[in-house]
Design an enzyme around this catalytic site. Sequence first.
Site, PDB file in Angstrom:
ATOM      1  N   TYR A 143      21.549  23.671 -19.202  1.00  0.00           N
ATOM      2  CA  TYR A 143      21.469  22.639 -20.238  1.00  0.00           C
ATOM      3  C   TYR A 143      22.193  23.164 -21.459  1.00  0.00           C
ATOM      4  O   TYR A 143      21.977  24.313 -21.870  1.00  0.00           O
ATOM      5  CB  TYR A 143      20.006  22.344 -20.572  1.00  0.00           C
ATOM      6  CG  TYR A 143      19.803  21.345 -21.700  1.00  0.00           C
ATOM      7  CD1 TYR A 143      19.386  21.774 -22.963  1.00  0.00           C
ATOM      8  CD2 TYR A 143      20.023  19.990 -21.518  1.00  0.00           C
ATOM      9  CE1 TYR A 143      19.190  20.870 -23.997  1.00  0.00           C
ATOM     10  CE2 TYR A 143      19.830  19.076 -22.555  1.00  0.00           C
ATOM     11  CZ  TYR A 143      19.412  19.531 -23.792  1.00  0.00           C
ATOM     12  OH  TYR A 143      19.227  18.626 -24.820  1.00  0.00           O
ATOM     13  N   ASP A 238      27.444  29.870 -23.424  1.00  0.00           N
ATOM     14  CA  ASP A 238      26.470  29.165 -24.263  1.00  0.00           C
ATOM     15  C   ASP A 238      25.292  30.117 -24.494  1.00  0.00           C
ATOM     16  O   ASP A 238      24.413  30.252 -23.644  1.00  0.00           O
ATOM     17  CB  ASP A 238      26.017  27.872 -23.579  1.00  0.00           C
ATOM     18  CG  ASP A 238      24.978  27.156 -24.424  1.00  0.00           C
ATOM     19  OD1 ASP A 238      24.546  26.052 -24.029  1.00  0.00           O
ATOM     20  OD2 ASP A 238      24.566  27.706 -25.466  1.00  0.00           O
ATOM     21  N   LYS A 266      19.350  28.469 -32.549  1.00  0.00           N
ATOM     22  CA  LYS A 266      17.988  29.012 -32.501  1.00  0.00           C
ATOM     23  C   LYS A 266      17.766  30.204 -33.442  1.00  0.00           C
ATOM     24  O   LYS A 266      17.591  30.044 -34.634  1.00  0.00           O
ATOM     25  CB  LYS A 266      17.623  29.334 -31.040  1.00  0.00           C
ATOM     26  CG  LYS A 266      17.579  28.059 -30.147  1.00  0.00           C
ATOM     27  CD  LYS A 266      17.169  28.365 -28.734  1.00  0.00           C
ATOM     28  CE  LYS A 266      17.392  27.190 -27.815  1.00  0.00           C
ATOM     29  NZ  LYS A 266      16.327  26.196 -27.806  1.00  0.00           N
TER      30      LYS A 266
END
Length: 428
Positions: A143, A238, A266
């Site tokens: 994802y 990623d 994050k």
Amino acid sequence: MPSKSQELFRKALSLMPGGVNSPVRAFRAVGGEPIFIASGKGSRITDVDGKSYIDYVLSWGPLIVGHCHPEVVEALARALQSGTSFGASTAAEVELAERIQEAFPSIQRVRLVNSGTEATMAALRVARAATGREKILKFEGCYHGHADSLLVKAGSGVATLGLPDSPGVPRALAELTITVPFNDPAALEEAFRIHRHQLAAAIVEPVVGNAGCIPPRAGFLEKLRALTAEQGTVLIFDEVMTGFRVAFGGAQQLYGIQPDLTTLGKIIGGGLPVGAYGGIATLMDLVAPTGPVYQAGTLSGNPLAVAAGLKVLEIIHRRGFYERLEAVTEKLTEGLKERASRCRVPFTVNRVGSMFTAFFTGEAVTDYSSAKRADAGRFAKFFRGLLKRGIYFPPSQFEAAFVSSAHGDEEVKETLRAAGKAMAILAK
Ligand code: KE4
């Protein structure tokens, strides 16, 4: 008498899709209703009914130093005195760019944005502009946020809800996204053979977190790096989740692979909205205003997110931080395995550093298919058994759990005691 969480959820359902602002929070895969959180401190969160939990979600990864770390709160309070946003350059964003470049030598230029989705969307645009190609390759179960091109065989909430990819993504666009299984070098070679010199980018979670935690098999990332280099395909790591999580320099430090572009998020925002993409100057200098590839953001490089991120990076760069984090996580996951074997429950844990996922299966989980073969029903029961005993795991089999520096022996002891009881019920 309904709890405060239940009352709030009733109201939220009439105001927001599914009563949440992000699907995976809705507890759809684990049953029951979401708890509403009132506060967090260190390793723990407290819900609106006053019940506390040891938190292994940690806002899906950002809170590597725990909730309301005093130094982070102080840094934010100080930044707040000077203002919240200027929409103009500040010294702090230059400092954060510097810290990121020091930690990730492959990042010669970096652009701050406001979410991981923005970062991956922009990185893909740069890759397509640089190569003049349109096709991209991603891995099943990974994802990368909700940009159209990436909602194909995606993990995280998409997998959690069992969505057959997302309606609303133009077929013409979805057809440009090629997907292969993670950890399958033969399928990877086949994809590069079929789409020879047609792939603008290959984007990967170098350690998958969004199908549950799945480490790369030895040689897999090296194979990906070799194929992308040979065919002029931009390799995008990623590292929104793995950046500063699995090592200070992310998975690319851990596995010694240099991607062309990296996306972050994050942890670099310390719990405030942030994302970043960066890489080799020849690619990043294509980005406006230096080059023609447009990407922009009102709150990009926001002083509050940057202040929190800078403080967190300073804390986690202190001597021994990762060793201790890893030791606590190892103790926890070994303890989980021990309790499962005591109850003779088929169980495996995948862990890299301080991110891990528990799977109820006797087979190794090495890709999305094997993750889906795990007993998600048992995971849901385990989740609920932990929750009622004051332990908050991610409410989905297809997510990673995280440990912070605020977790220690006491948290491990309490968690293993609760897990032992929850497992015993599963075994019946
Ligand atoms: P955001 O747009 O949610 O900031 O980042 C998207 C993203 C990109 N890349 C990776 C590897 C990610 O893990 C994410 C977002 N992670 C999920 C949790 N697995 C966010 C939680 C949620 O969607 O509510």
